[in-house]
Design a protein around this motif. Structure first.
Motif, mmCIF file in Angstrom:
data_model
loop_
_atom_site.group_PDB
_atom_site.id
_atom_site.type_symbol
_atom_site.label_atom_id
_atom_site.label_comp_id
_atom_site.label_asym_id
_atom_site.label_seq_id
_atom_site.Cartn_x
_atom_site.Cartn_y
_atom_site.Cartn_z
ATOM 1 N N GLU A 29 -6.799 0.246 4.086
ATOM 2 C CA GLU A 29 -5.379 0.412 4.411
ATOM 3 C C GLU A 29 -4.536 0.462 3.146
ATOM 4 O O GLU A 29 -3.611 1.271 3.038
ATOM 5 N N TYR A 30 -4.850 -0.399 2.173
ATOM 6 C CA TYR A 30 -4.105 -0.428 0.922
ATOM 7 C C TYR A 30 -4.293 0.882 0.151
ATOM 8 O O TYR A 30 -3.331 1.449 -0.372
ATOM 9 N N SER B 276 -5.058 3.746 1.439
ATOM 10 C CA SER B 276 -4.333 4.768 2.199
ATOM 11 C C SER B 276 -2.837 4.725 1.877
ATOM 12 O O SER B 276 -2.200 5.764 1.681
ATOM 13 N N THR B 277 -2.286 3.519 1.808
ATOM 14 C CA THR B 277 -0.870 3.368 1.463
ATOM 15 C C THR B 277 -0.600 3.903 0.057
ATOM 16 O O THR B 277 0.390 4.611 -0.169
ATOM 17 N N LEU B 278 -1.492 3.574 -0.880
ATOM 18 C CA LEU B 278 -1.330 4.069 -2.255
ATOM 19 C C LEU B 278 -1.421 5.598 -2.302
ATOM 20 O O LEU B 278 -0.664 6.244 -3.046
ATOM 21 N N GLU C 140 -0.609 7.660 0.122
ATOM 22 C CA GLU C 140 0.647 8.175 0.683
ATOM 23 C C GLU C 140 1.769 8.087 -0.353
ATOM 24 O O GLU C 140 2.568 9.020 -0.498
ATOM 25 N N GLN C 141 1.824 6.960 -1.082
ATOM 26 C CA GLN C 141 2.833 6.808 -2.133
ATOM 27 C C GLN C 141 2.629 7.846 -3.235
ATOM 28 O O GLN C 141 3.588 8.420 -3.748
#
Length: 190
Positions: free
Chosen positions: A152-153, A155-157, A159-160
């Motif tokens: 998840e982390y 994936s978030t990175l 997206e950022q």
């Protein structure tokens, strides 16, 4: 002349008791071997004498006591899990887990170790095996959760990173447009 029927009670005469033990132990092991050969099954016999001496016999395809005992323990644990599942069916809980949290599991292990140290007795093998399996399951669950959080982390990175890339492209276009505008204005002034 036939055999005399023996009443099933403790033999009081020590020497007769030892002779009977020795003969019946040999007979028991022989019967176990026959059962194994005739029915193609694995059989393990464990006998402790009155003095605590161990006599064991293992027959069948595996012929290893450790293998048969581990199969026995696994079978007992599977039965225990099945019983727990029957008990808790329909409760909406995770039926395969005996403990709600890893913290409770660790507290149980600490309590049992403390009791062992205080009472100077050993935990039964099956209980130790169950605790080991519970700890393995808790560790697996923890690692799974850790992996999930890392994915998840990441994936978030990502997206950022994508958003920052888009922002960078927009800024580069604005800079290019601003430079063009500035060049045109300078060209008009000259």
């Amino acid at each position: 002349m036939g055999r005399k029927k023996l009443e099933m009670k403790r033999i009081e005469d020590k020497s007769s008791r030892l002779v009977t033990f020795s003969k019946r132990r040999v007979g028991l092991i022989k019967k176990a071997r026959h059962l194994s050969v005739l029915c193609d099954v694995d059989v393990a016999v464990i006998v402790f004498s009155a003095r605590g001496k161990l006599y064991e016999s293992c027959t069948g395809s595996t012929s290893r006591m450790e293998h048969i005992l581990s199969r026995y323990q696994k079978s007992c644990l599977e039965e225990e899990v099945k019983e727990e599942e029957k008990t808790f069916q329909g409760a909406g809980e995770d039926l395969c887990k005996r403990f709600q949290t890893c913290k409770e599991l660790l507290q149980t292990v600490d309590r049992l170790v403390e009791e062992k140290n205080n009472n100077n007795h050993e935990l039964p093998l099956i209980e130790i095996t169950q605790l080991e399996e519970d700890l393995d399951a808790a560790l697996e669950q923890t690692r799974s959760r850790k992996t999930q959080l890392m994915v998840e982390y990441i994936s978030t990175l990502q997206e950022q990173e994508k958003k920052l890339g888009e922002d960078k492209e927009q800024l580069e276009k604005l800079i290019a447009a601003s430079e063009e505008k500035q060049i045109k204005e300078e060209g008009l002034k000259v």
